[in-house]
Design an enzyme around this catalytic site. Structure first.
Site, mmCIF file in Angstrom:
data_model
loop_
_atom_site.group_PDB
_atom_site.id
_atom_site.type_symbol
_atom_site.label_atom_id
_atom_site.label_comp_id
_atom_site.label_asym_id
_atom_site.label_seq_id
_atom_site.Cartn_x
_atom_site.Cartn_y
_atom_site.Cartn_z
ATOM 1 N N GLN A 147 -35.712 -11.481 -8.291
ATOM 2 C CA GLN A 147 -35.326 -13.473 -7.916
ATOM 3 C C GLN A 147 -36.490 -13.127 -7.030
ATOM 4 O OE1 GLN A 147 -33.549 -14.900 -10.186
ATOM 5 N NE2 GLN A 147 -32.960 -13.026 -10.817
ATOM 6 N N CYS A 175 -23.187 -10.057 -13.709
ATOM 7 C CA CYS A 175 -23.745 -8.884 -13.029
ATOM 8 C C CYS A 175 -23.590 -8.113 -11.493
ATOM 9 C CB CYS A 175 -25.532 -8.084 -13.874
ATOM 10 S SG CYS A 175 -25.145 -8.428 -15.281
ATOM 11 N N ASP A 213 -35.412 -4.945 -4.737
ATOM 12 C CA ASP A 213 -34.898 -5.438 -6.041
ATOM 13 C C ASP A 213 -36.026 -7.202 -6.173
ATOM 14 O OD1 ASP A 213 -34.239 -7.472 -8.311
ATOM 15 O OD2 ASP A 213 -32.306 -6.040 -8.283
ATOM 16 N N LYS A 262 -38.831 -13.136 -15.014
ATOM 17 C CA LYS A 262 -37.598 -15.249 -14.331
ATOM 18 C C LYS A 262 -39.281 -15.561 -13.775
ATOM 19 C CE LYS A 262 -34.093 -11.514 -14.092
ATOM 20 N NZ LYS A 262 -32.725 -12.299 -14.177
ATOM 21 N N HIS A 298 -26.622 -6.734 -7.709
ATOM 22 C CA HIS A 298 -26.985 -6.474 -8.285
ATOM 23 C C HIS A 298 -27.205 -5.450 -9.362
ATOM 24 C CE1 HIS A 298 -28.488 -7.177 -13.415
ATOM 25 N NE2 HIS A 298 -28.316 -8.447 -13.379
HETATM 26 C C1 LIG Z 1 -31.391 -9.732 -8.838
HETATM 27 C C2 LIG Z 1 -31.625 -8.372 -10.492
HETATM 28 N N1 LIG Z 1 -32.001 -7.397 -10.549
HETATM 29 C C3 LIG Z 1 -31.870 -7.024 -11.386
HETATM 30 C C4 LIG Z 1 -32.073 -7.612 -12.666
HETATM 31 C C5 LIG Z 1 -32.424 -7.149 -13.764
HETATM 32 O O1 LIG Z 1 -33.781 -7.332 -14.660
HETATM 33 P P1 LIG Z 1 -34.137 -7.151 -15.804
HETATM 34 O O2 LIG Z 1 -32.853 -7.116 -16.336
HETATM 35 O O3 LIG Z 1 -34.992 -8.126 -16.413
HETATM 36 O O4 LIG Z 1 -34.340 -5.286 -15.804
HETATM 37 C C6 LIG Z 1 -31.617 -9.048 -12.502
HETATM 38 C C7 LIG Z 1 -31.653 -10.029 -14.009
HETATM 39 O O5 LIG Z 1 -30.882 -10.798 -13.896
HETATM 40 C C8 LIG Z 1 -31.646 -9.609 -11.768
HETATM 41 O O6 LIG Z 1 -31.515 -10.998 -10.953
#
Ligand SMILES: Cc1ncc(COP(=O)(O)O)c(C=O)c1O
Length: 408
Positions: free
Chosen positions: A205, A366, A202, A228, A125
């Site tokens: 998910q 993203c 990370d 999430k 991401h």
């Molecule tokens: C794999 C992954 N990493 C990072 C993020 C970023 O999370 P946040 O926007 O809650 O900081 C997301 C959210 O869409 C994600 O799906």
């Protein structure tokens, strides 16, 4: 709770929003990878805080202040138990983005030098790419990327070959938000650690879908987001090995993160507070504690089993649709399905599905480098949670078939 005894229809009724209609049709919410819906208990916990004991935390000795601090810190305890870690190694952040930036600015920026490399994967991401680019730009470090196979599996041979002595940090997602691929983070961390590489996982998910036992993974840093996993937006955390938290300088300063401030210099508070300057999202974290309670009562093994059933059903049905291509067919997946429909733009598809009451996400999710790998600008993504139903999958598929005819 045992999986066979869970009444999933009753569980679904805990989520008030799922009862609404969109465009005159019952909502089919298939965008939980974007943000999850909230159960009544989370909404009530936030509401109760504002109605009954709204006060700042860690400051006031009055009753309200103490109640707020107790509830806020209880959420840290709950999350720590959920992740099998010590509470003081868990820094509250506004989400994964902030958690990864905390590692980037407090660990990587003071540590990395020209000639060092940061290793990432093709399926990250942007939150696990851009902070590293910013750090690379300021330290002279470079970014290396490990690839994936066309079915959306990390190429582990390539990843391990890329772990050369210049690599100081590896950033990898536990579960891909686009492909649903569950990466073997335990094995990856073991390989990285044997080469002296710091690992940043990370977990955005992963937390909503499965049991996450951080010590078993063996990483250095684990970033997560609350919204999430049934919690409020603006909540998340960074877990870090204690030695890193002790050595890292804070990257933002202010109230609450200090023991003593003089104009000559400041003595910082102990972790985790050292990294939590200013008034936090108190209501949000109290809600996150309620979300953890909720998930723990359901049992993450039950959540995972239920979602795997939904994933199998949806995959089977989508594979029957002519011209539909699923992007991401790894053998080990969480309940996320990205897809393309021949002749239809992903945004048009999502807009028309919305008219049928079906909420899916369209776009690059993203993950531009992943879209580039597949040679597409956008996909549609249906992401499922335990509160979805088999009947909703049928309605989603019927809506897709209807939309496909409209677009033909
Ligand atoms: C794999 C992954 N990493 C990072 C993020 C970023 O999370 P946040 O926007 O809650 O900081 C997301 C959210 O869409 C994600 O799906």
């Amino acid at each position: 709770m045992n999986g066979t005894t869970i009444d999933w229809a009753r569980v679904r009724s805990d989520f008030p929003l799922l009862a609404r209609e969109v465009h005159g049709k019952p909502l089919v919410y298939l965008d939980s990878a974007n943000t999850g819906q909230k159960p009544e208990s989370v909404i009530a916990a936030v509401d109760r805080y504002y109605r009954e004991y709204n006060a700042n935390v860690s400051r006031a000795v009055h009753t309200l202040g103490e109640q707020a601090t107790t509830a806020y810190e209880a959420s840290r305890d709950k999350l720590a138990v959920h992740l099998n870690v010590h509470r003081n190694d868990l820094v509250f952040t506004s989400g994964t983005t902030m958690a990864i930036n905390l590692v980037a600015y407090s660990w990587a920026l003071p540590t990395l030098k020209p000639g060092d490399a940061i290793l990432l994967t093709r399926m990250e991401h942007h939150a696990n790419i851009v902070p590293w680019q910013l750090v690379a730009g300021r330290t002279g470090a470079t970014i290396k990327v490990a690839g994936i196979t066309p079915d959306g599996v990390l190429d582990l041979d390539a990843l391990y070959k890329a772990m050369t002595p210049d690599v100081k940090l590896l950033g990898v997602t536990h579960v891909s938000n686009v492909l649903g691929t569950v990466n073997p983070v335990r094995e990856i961390c073991r390989e990285a650690r044997s080469r002296g590489i710091i690992t940043v996982i990370d977990g955005s998910q992963a937390l909503p879908h499965r049991t996450v036992d951080i010590p078993a993974i063996g990483c250095d840093f684990y970033a997560l987001t609350g919204h999430k996993m049934c919690g409020p937006t603006g909540t998340g955390a960074l877990w870090a090995r204690r030695e890193h938290l002790a050595a890292m300088p804070p990257f933002f300063g202010g109230g609450e993160m200090i023991k003593e401030v003089r104009f000559e210099g400041t003595v910082f508070n102990d972790p985790p507070h050292k990294f939590e300057a200013g008034t936090p999202n108190i209501a949000g974290f109290i809600g996150l504690g309620a979300a953890v309670d909720y998930l723990d009562a359901l049992g993450m093994a039950n959540v995972e089993a239920r979602e795997q059933e939904l994933l199998a059903h949806a995959t089977e049905e989508l594979n029957k649709i002519d011209g539909l291509r699923i992007i991401g067919t790894a053998p080990h997946k969480a309940a996320v399905i990205s897809f393309l429909l021949e002749g239809a733009h992903a945004h048009d598809l999502a807009t028309l599905l919305d008219l049928e009451g079906v909420a899916v996400r369209s776009g690059h999710h993203c993950a531009h480098p992943l879209m580039q790998f597949y040679g597409v600008a956008a996909t549609c993504r249906a992401s499922f949670a335990f509160y979805n139903t088999h009947e909703e999958i049928e309605r989603f598929v019927a809506a897709l078939i209807k939309v496909r005819k409209l677009l033909a």
